[in-house]
Design a protein around this motif. Sequence first.
Motif, PDB file in Angstrom:
ATOM      1  N   GLY A  80       0.833  -1.190   0.000  1.00 34.79           N
ATOM      2  CA  GLY A  80       0.000   0.000   0.000  1.00 34.79           C
ATOM      3  C   GLY A  80       0.873   1.248   0.000  1.00 34.79           C
ATOM      4  N   LEU A  81       0.230   2.397   0.004  1.00 36.98           N
ATOM      5  CA  LEU A  81       0.903   3.682   0.201  1.00 36.98           C
ATOM      6  C   LEU A  81       0.457   4.188   1.565  1.00 36.98           C
ATOM      7  CD1 LEU A  81       0.409   5.220  -3.358  1.00 36.98           C
ATOM      8  CD2 LEU A  81       2.499   4.195  -2.426  1.00 36.98           C
ATOM      9  N   TYR A  82       1.401   4.376   2.478  1.00 35.85           N
ATOM     10  CA  TYR A  82       1.057   4.523   3.887  1.00 35.85           C
ATOM     11  C   TYR A  82       1.181   5.954   4.390  1.00 35.85           C
ATOM     12  CZ  TYR A  82       1.509  -0.497   3.431  1.00 35.85           C
ATOM     13  OH  TYR A  82       1.363  -1.787   3.013  1.00 35.85           O
ATOM     14  N   THR A  83       0.415   6.246   5.445  1.00 32.63           N
ATOM     15  CA  THR A  83       0.446   7.552   6.103  1.00 32.63           C
ATOM     16  C   THR A  83       1.158   7.403   7.450  1.00 32.63           C
ATOM     17  OG1 THR A  83      -1.663   7.156   7.230  1.00 32.63           O
ATOM     18  CG2 THR A  83      -1.752   8.165   5.028  1.00 32.63           C
ATOM     19  N   PRO A  84       1.653   8.492   8.027  1.00 29.35           N
ATOM     20  CA  PRO A  84       2.373   8.412   9.306  1.00 29.35           C
ATOM     21  C   PRO A  84       1.604   7.693  10.411  1.00 29.35           C
ATOM     22  CG  PRO A  84       2.732  10.553   8.327  1.00 29.35           C
ATOM     23  CD  PRO A  84       1.704   9.863   7.462  1.00 29.35           C
ATOM     24  N   GLU A  85       0.297   7.856  10.452  1.00 30.91           N
ATOM     25  CA  GLU A  85      -0.481   7.217  11.519  1.00 30.91           C
ATOM     26  C   GLU A  85      -0.524   5.694  11.380  1.00 30.91           C
ATOM     27  OE1 GLU A  85      -4.983   7.513   9.574  1.00 30.91           O
ATOM     28  OE2 GLU A  85      -4.450   8.731  11.306  1.00 30.91           O
ATOM     29  N   GLN A  86      -0.217   5.191  10.201  1.00 28.24           N
ATOM     30  CA  GLN A  86      -0.230   3.749   9.981  1.00 28.24           C
ATOM     31  C   GLN A  86       1.112   3.087  10.278  1.00 28.24           C
ATOM     32  OE1 GLN A  86      -1.425   3.892   5.915  1.00 28.24           O
ATOM     33  NE2 GLN A  86      -3.619   4.000   6.372  1.00 28.24           N
ATOM     34  N   TYR A  87       2.153   3.878  10.454  1.00 29.94           N
ATOM     35  CA  TYR A  87       3.489   3.313  10.596  1.00 29.94           C
ATOM     36  C   TYR A  87       3.695   2.493  11.876  1.00 29.94           C
ATOM     37  CZ  TYR A  87       5.756   4.655   6.338  1.00 29.94           C
ATOM     38  OH  TYR A  87       6.121   4.718   5.021  1.00 29.94           O
ATOM     39  N   PRO A  88       3.108   2.844  13.006  1.00 34.04           N
ATOM     40  CA  PRO A  88       3.276   1.968  14.182  1.00 34.04           C
ATOM     41  C   PRO A  88       2.807   0.542  13.909  1.00 34.04           C
ATOM     42  CG  PRO A  88       2.466   4.101  14.859  1.00 34.04           C
ATOM     43  CD  PRO A  88       2.421   4.106  13.359  1.00 34.04           C
ATOM     44  N   TRP A  89       1.606   0.401  13.310  1.00 35.42           N
ATOM     45  CA  TRP A  89       1.123  -0.935  12.946  1.00 35.42           C
ATOM     46  C   TRP A  89       2.030  -1.566  11.916  1.00 35.42           C
ATOM     47  CZ3 TRP A  89      -0.207  -2.808   8.113  1.00 35.42           C
ATOM     48  CH2 TRP A  89      -0.708  -4.120   8.104  1.00 35.42           C
ATOM     49  N   LEU A  90       2.421  -0.793  10.915  1.00 42.04           N
ATOM     50  CA  LEU A  90       3.217  -1.313   9.817  1.00 42.04           C
ATOM     51  C   LEU A  90       4.555  -1.855  10.305  1.00 42.04           C
ATOM     52  CD1 LEU A  90       3.178  -1.559   6.714  1.00 42.04           C
ATOM     53  CD2 LEU A  90       4.255   0.693   6.611  1.00 42.04           C
ATOM     54  N   THR A  91       5.253  -1.079  11.116  1.00 44.01           N
ATOM     55  CA  THR A  91       6.555  -1.494  11.642  1.00 44.01           C
ATOM     56  C   THR A  91       6.431  -2.762  12.489  1.00 44.01           C
ATOM     57  OG1 THR A  91       7.287   0.810  11.697  1.00 44.01           O
ATOM     58  CG2 THR A  91       8.536  -0.763  13.006  1.00 44.01           C
TER      59      THR A  91
END
Length: 306
Positions: A80-91
């Motif tokens: 996907g193309l991610y936003t800063p708020e999604q990075y905790p889950w993503l990492t």
Amino acid sequence: MFGVASGIIDKSDLLALKTMGVSEVYCGFIDKKIAKTYPPSLNILNRRGEGANFTSITSLAKAAKKAHALSMPVYVTFNGLYTPEQYPWLTKTINKVSALTGISGIIVNDIALLLMLKKQKYKKRIVLSVGASVLNSHAVSFFKKLNVARVILERQMSHAEMVSVIKKHPDMEFEVFAFAGSCFFIDGFCAFFHNYNNHTTQVNAKGCHRLKEMILHKNVSGADYFNDNYIRTCGLCALYKLKKFQKRIVLKVVNRQTGADSPVKVLTQALKFLKSSKTETEYKKYCKALFKTALGFNCEGKKCYF
């Protein structure tokens, strides 16, 4: 020999795929908790909708372990193309998934995510998604600097363009679409949904599929492009021109939303004949006959990937 990559879901028969000739598999993962915030049907975290992703880390771990026992690397999509708020889950999720036995790496196209992975010294392999829209050798050079180990080439590239790029990067692996799927846009420039209803293959009337219906039923410009084999896009004939690079190419079957093995069978049959075919004409003739036998209608030479 070409590698063959098949998409899998939690009910896929990995042993059957291995027996057919699949050398590696790819899949998606979106856990149930995050799905409440970002529903898979909206494709914010992953470029496939409901029913196309593992939703339990336990079931993913089980599948990855079985694939490992069969010597089949597993790659998980975070395309996907991610936003800063999604990075905790993503990492957190990338680290959790990557720690599983059998997971060889991830499939990514977000440049910010690639930068983050490089900064964090991500240890496993990174495959660059077709969503990054690599169309020339300069793009490959750019992504090499971000620790990409393999590049998935855009569907709309010609044979000559693919050969040119592959020749200029002898140290790089490439992935090429071989069979099934239906996208006729350049992925990285497309904002349409890749949307599937709950665990079925029925496509919602959204995005490019909605456009298809408009063209078919309203006879607007482009109607000649579409007919029943729109959904069976094929790249089999192209393999003859690419076989000199087959040790560095993995062939992708687009079946992650269903886990269907029928396109895998078609591809592996074509590859068997490719080994013995003496001329390109002979090989193409076989592929057209295979297309007719497998799908029930004639190849018109208009639905080629490349």
